[in-house]
Design a protein around this motif. Structure first.
Motif, PDB file in Angstrom:
ATOM      1  N   ARG A 217       0.825  -1.204   0.000  1.00  0.00           N
ATOM      2  CA  ARG A 217       0.000   0.000   0.000  1.00  0.00           C
ATOM      3  C   ARG A 217       0.860   1.256   0.000  1.00  0.00           C
ATOM      4  NH1 ARG A 217      -1.305   4.557   0.768  1.00  0.00           N
ATOM      5  NH2 ARG A 217      -2.948   5.475   2.067  1.00  0.00           N
ATOM      6  N   SER A 218       2.044   1.189   0.615  1.00  0.00           N
ATOM      7  CA  SER A 218       2.935   2.345   0.679  1.00  0.00           C
ATOM      8  C   SER A 218       3.927   2.383  -0.478  1.00  0.00           C
ATOM      9  CB  SER A 218       3.702   2.339   2.009  1.00  0.00           C
ATOM     10  OG  SER A 218       2.820   2.450   3.107  1.00  0.00           O
ATOM     11  N   ILE A 219       4.373   1.211  -0.941  1.00  0.00           N
ATOM     12  CA  ILE A 219       5.369   1.161  -2.007  1.00  0.00           C
ATOM     13  C   ILE A 219       4.797   1.642  -3.331  1.00  0.00           C
ATOM     14  CG2 ILE A 219       6.813  -0.389  -3.396  1.00  0.00           C
ATOM     15  CD1 ILE A 219       7.232  -2.079  -0.879  1.00  0.00           C
ATOM     16  N   GLY A 220       3.582   1.228  -3.666  1.00  0.00           N
ATOM     17  CA  GLY A 220       2.981   1.610  -4.941  1.00  0.00           C
ATOM     18  C   GLY A 220       2.892   3.117  -5.134  1.00  0.00           C
ATOM     19  N   PRO A 221       2.246   3.844  -4.228  1.00  0.00           N
ATOM     20  CA  PRO A 221       2.194   5.302  -4.374  1.00  0.00           C
ATOM     21  C   PRO A 221       3.568   5.953  -4.353  1.00  0.00           C
ATOM     22  CG  PRO A 221       0.525   4.550  -2.823  1.00  0.00           C
ATOM     23  CD  PRO A 221       1.378   3.368  -3.136  1.00  0.00           C
ATOM     24  N   ALA A 222       4.501   5.414  -3.541  1.00  0.00           N
ATOM     25  CA  ALA A 222       5.845   5.995  -3.474  1.00  0.00           C
ATOM     26  C   ALA A 222       6.547   5.890  -4.818  1.00  0.00           C
ATOM     27  CB  ALA A 222       6.667   5.290  -2.390  1.00  0.00           C
ATOM     28  N   LEU A 223       6.415   4.747  -5.499  1.00  0.00           N
ATOM     29  CA  LEU A 223       7.051   4.562  -6.797  1.00  0.00           C
ATOM     30  C   LEU A 223       6.450   5.490  -7.851  1.00  0.00           C
ATOM     31  CD1 LEU A 223       7.350   0.650  -6.954  1.00  0.00           C
ATOM     32  CD2 LEU A 223       9.189   2.297  -6.562  1.00  0.00           C
ATOM     33  N   VAL A 224       5.131   5.627  -7.833  1.00  0.00           N
ATOM     34  CA  VAL A 224       4.452   6.444  -8.843  1.00  0.00           C
ATOM     35  C   VAL A 224       4.698   7.932  -8.623  1.00  0.00           C
ATOM     36  CG1 VAL A 224       2.180   7.152  -9.696  1.00  0.00           C
ATOM     37  CG2 VAL A 224       2.672   4.728  -9.339  1.00  0.00           C
ATOM     38  N   MET A 225       4.677   8.361  -7.375  1.00  0.00           N
ATOM     39  CA  MET A 225       4.822   9.789  -7.062  1.00  0.00           C
ATOM     40  C   MET A 225       6.273  10.182  -6.764  1.00  0.00           C
ATOM     41  SD  MET A 225       1.786  11.018  -7.370  1.00  0.00           S
ATOM     42  CE  MET A 225       2.002  12.620  -6.623  1.00  0.00           C
ATOM     43  N   ASN A 226       7.157   9.192  -6.690  1.00  0.00           N
ATOM     44  CA  ASN A 226       8.583   9.441  -6.417  1.00  0.00           C
ATOM     45  C   ASN A 226       8.786  10.167  -5.081  1.00  0.00           C
ATOM     46  OD1 ASN A 226      11.331   9.204  -7.090  1.00  0.00           O
ATOM     47  ND2 ASN A 226      11.382  11.238  -8.013  1.00  0.00           N
ATOM     48  N   ILE A 227       8.043   9.688  -4.073  1.00  0.00           N
ATOM     49  CA  ILE A 227       8.146  10.232  -2.718  1.00  0.00           C
ATOM     50  C   ILE A 227       8.479   9.072  -1.780  1.00  0.00           C
ATOM     51  CG2 ILE A 227       6.913  11.380  -0.834  1.00  0.00           C
ATOM     52  CD1 ILE A 227       5.202  12.776  -2.930  1.00  0.00           C
ATOM     53  N   TYR A 228       9.665   9.095  -1.197  1.00  0.00           N
ATOM     54  CA  TYR A 228      10.134   7.942  -0.428  1.00  0.00           C
ATOM     55  C   TYR A 228      10.412   8.265   1.039  1.00  0.00           C
ATOM     56  CZ  TYR A 228      10.849   6.278  -5.187  1.00  0.00           C
ATOM     57  OH  TYR A 228      10.668   5.928  -6.504  1.00  0.00           O
ATOM     58  N   GLY A 229       9.913   9.382   1.531  1.00  0.00           N
ATOM     59  CA  GLY A 229      10.176   9.762   2.918  1.00  0.00           C
ATOM     60  C   GLY A 229       9.592   8.770   3.911  1.00  0.00           C
ATOM     61  N   LEU A 231       9.740   5.587   3.978  1.00  0.00           N
ATOM     62  CA  LEU A 231       9.155   4.377   3.383  1.00  0.00           C
ATOM     63  C   LEU A 231       9.548   3.118   4.150  1.00  0.00           C
ATOM     64  CD1 LEU A 231       7.483   3.128   1.107  1.00  0.00           C
ATOM     65  CD2 LEU A 231       9.559   3.060  -0.293  1.00  0.00           C
ATOM     66  N   TRP A 232      10.762   3.108   4.695  1.00  0.00           N
ATOM     67  CA  TRP A 232      11.223   1.926   5.417  1.00  0.00           C
ATOM     68  C   TRP A 232      10.321   1.621   6.616  1.00  0.00           C
ATOM     69  CZ3 TRP A 232      12.599   2.158  10.569  1.00  0.00           C
ATOM     70  CH2 TRP A 232      12.795   3.426  11.116  1.00  0.00           C
ATOM     71  N   VAL A 233       9.709   2.653   7.176  1.00  0.00           N
ATOM     72  CA  VAL A 233       8.798   2.458   8.316  1.00  0.00           C
ATOM     73  C   VAL A 233       7.635   1.567   7.922  1.00  0.00           C
ATOM     74  CG1 VAL A 233       7.121   3.649   9.798  1.00  0.00           C
ATOM     75  CG2 VAL A 233       9.408   4.620   9.443  1.00  0.00           C
ATOM     76  N   TYR A 234       7.129   1.763   6.698  1.00  0.00           N
ATOM     77  CA  TYR A 234       5.944   1.049   6.234  1.00  0.00           C
ATOM     78  C   TYR A 234       6.274  -0.307   5.622  1.00  0.00           C
ATOM     79  CZ  TYR A 234       4.229   5.708   7.027  1.00  0.00           C
ATOM     80  OH  TYR A 234       3.923   6.916   7.616  1.00  0.00           O
ATOM     81  N   ILE A 235       7.556  -0.628   5.583  1.00  0.00           N
ATOM     82  CA  ILE A 235       7.984  -1.969   5.192  1.00  0.00           C
ATOM     83  C   ILE A 235       8.299  -2.794   6.439  1.00  0.00           C
ATOM     84  CG2 ILE A 235       9.728  -3.324   3.964  1.00  0.00           C
ATOM     85  CD1 ILE A 235      10.012  -0.977   2.014  1.00  0.00           C
ATOM     86  N   LEU A 236       9.094  -2.223   7.318  1.00  0.00           N
ATOM     87  CA  LEU A 236       9.504  -2.924   8.532  1.00  0.00           C
ATOM     88  C   LEU A 236       8.365  -3.053   9.539  1.00  0.00           C
ATOM     89  CD1 LEU A 236      11.765  -4.197  10.246  1.00  0.00           C
ATOM     90  CD2 LEU A 236      12.315  -1.885  11.075  1.00  0.00           C
ATOM     91  N   GLY A 237       7.649  -1.965   9.791  1.00  0.00           N
ATOM     92  CA  GLY A 237       6.602  -1.961  10.811  1.00  0.00           C
ATOM     93  C   GLY A 237       5.531  -3.020  10.587  1.00  0.00           C
ATOM     94  N   PRO A 238       4.891  -3.059   9.407  1.00  0.00           N
ATOM     95  CA  PRO A 238       3.859  -4.075   9.183  1.00  0.00           C
ATOM     96  C   PRO A 238       4.377  -5.509   9.262  1.00  0.00           C
ATOM     97  CG  PRO A 238       3.620  -2.286   7.618  1.00  0.00           C
ATOM     98  CD  PRO A 238       4.910  -2.044   8.338  1.00  0.00           C
ATOM     99  N   ILE A 239       5.589  -5.750   8.787  1.00  0.00           N
ATOM    100  CA  ILE A 239       6.120  -7.121   8.848  1.00  0.00           C
ATOM    101  C   ILE A 239       6.333  -7.553  10.293  1.00  0.00           C
ATOM    102  CG2 ILE A 239       8.107  -8.577   8.265  1.00  0.00           C
ATOM    103  CD1 ILE A 239       8.384  -7.003   5.669  1.00  0.00           C
ATOM    104  N   VAL A 240       6.949  -6.686  11.090  1.00  0.00           N
ATOM    105  CA  VAL A 240       7.171  -7.008  12.508  1.00  0.00           C
ATOM    106  C   VAL A 240       5.835  -7.174  13.228  1.00  0.00           C
ATOM    107  CG1 VAL A 240       8.081  -6.139  14.693  1.00  0.00           C
ATOM    108  CG2 VAL A 240       9.414  -5.873  12.597  1.00  0.00           C
ATOM    109  N   GLY A 241       4.904  -6.263  13.000  1.00  0.00           N
ATOM    110  CA  GLY A 241       3.603  -6.337  13.659  1.00  0.00           C
ATOM    111  C   GLY A 241       2.826  -7.580  13.268  1.00  0.00           C
TER     112      GLY A 241
END
Length: 275
Positions: A217-229, A231-241
């Protein structure tokens, strides 16, 4: 003589049946591996994940984009949209692919042996592709600017958003584990439970972290809009949770009741009919 003739005819018919079976077996052996039932079934699962993730992101992120551009949806409306679209897609393709739509869920199911590891990479690719395709569609339809970004960025510190994402994804995976992996749960209400959990999570955590709960959900919009601020939070956080949530539910799964009791399938309709 008639008996002999009947016997000959019977033998001939058996020989013909055997020949047809042998021919069918030979024909099946000539079918390429890429056309086997298992491969076709897996491709169907991947397509279901792409379609499901596409519409989850298109509807949820679309509500965010429309609200920022036109101001006509409102924050409660965004929360309801996320919950409804997930619920709808779970009931639409859940019987085909399992309706993950989320790399964190896929990885967690694999860790707890509910899903084969060999399928994980392609599932994640399908989910990210569906999210990116939906994000691209939204950008083309609404001419989204950076100020109208429909992705997720930490409102406060990265650490704050990381903790929030871990907590809400814990709850989401805890609920998913209960309704989808435990036969004691009422299966027909699984989609409602998951959809309502997402609605609640977005309502609480949306203003803080964006309530992603889903790397795709976070990677798709980041790639299209070129906004990566952040982003690691939304990769690591959901996996750990997600891993923590599934682990917690597995602790509750153990019971001193006889084995047939906790594995007995329950139905909402059967339960209500007894009342």
């Amino acid at each position: 003589m008639p008996v002999a003739v009947d016997g000959i005819e019977t033998d001939i018919s058996r020989m013909e049946e055997g020949s047809s079976r042998t021919k069918a077996t030979a024909d099946n052996s000539n079918i390429p591996d890429c056309c086997s039932v298992a491969v076709v079934s897996f491709v169907q699962k991947l397509i279901a994940e792409v379609i499901g993730t596409y519409f989850v992101i298109f509807s949820g992120c679309g509500a965010v984009a429309v609200n920022k551009i036109y101001g006509s949806v409102s924050f409660p409306g965004i929360c309801i949209t996320w919950g409804l679209v997930v619920m709808v897609m779970v009931y639409s393709v859940g019987h085909i692919s399992g309706a993950h739509f989320n790399p964190a869920v896929t990885i967690t199911f694999a860790i707890f042996r509910r899903f084969p590891w060999k399928q994980v990479p392609l599932y994640i690719v399908a989910q990210v592709f569906g999210s990116t395709l939906a994000s691209g569609t939204l950008r083309l339809l609404f001419t989204v600017k950076a100020v109208d970004y429909f992705g997720t960025v930490p409102v406060g510190s990265n650490f704050q958003s990381l903790v929030v994402e871990i907590i809400i994804t814990f709850l989401l995976m805890f609920v998913i584990s209960g309704v989808s992996t435990d036969d004691r749960a009422i299966g027909e209400l699984g989609g409602v439970a998951v959809g309502m959990t997402i609605l609640l999570n977005v309502l609480v955590a949306g203003p803080v972290s964006g309530a992603s709960m889903n790397p795709a959900r976070s990677i798709g919009p980041a790639l299209v809009m070129n906004i990566y601020g952040g982003l690691w939070v939304y990769i690591l956080g959901p996996i750990v949770g997600a891993i923590a949530g599934a682990f917690a539910y597995n602790l509750l799964r153990f019971t001193d009741k006889p084995l047939p009791q906790p594995t007995k399938t329950r139905s909402f309709f059967n339960s209500t009919s007894r009342k």
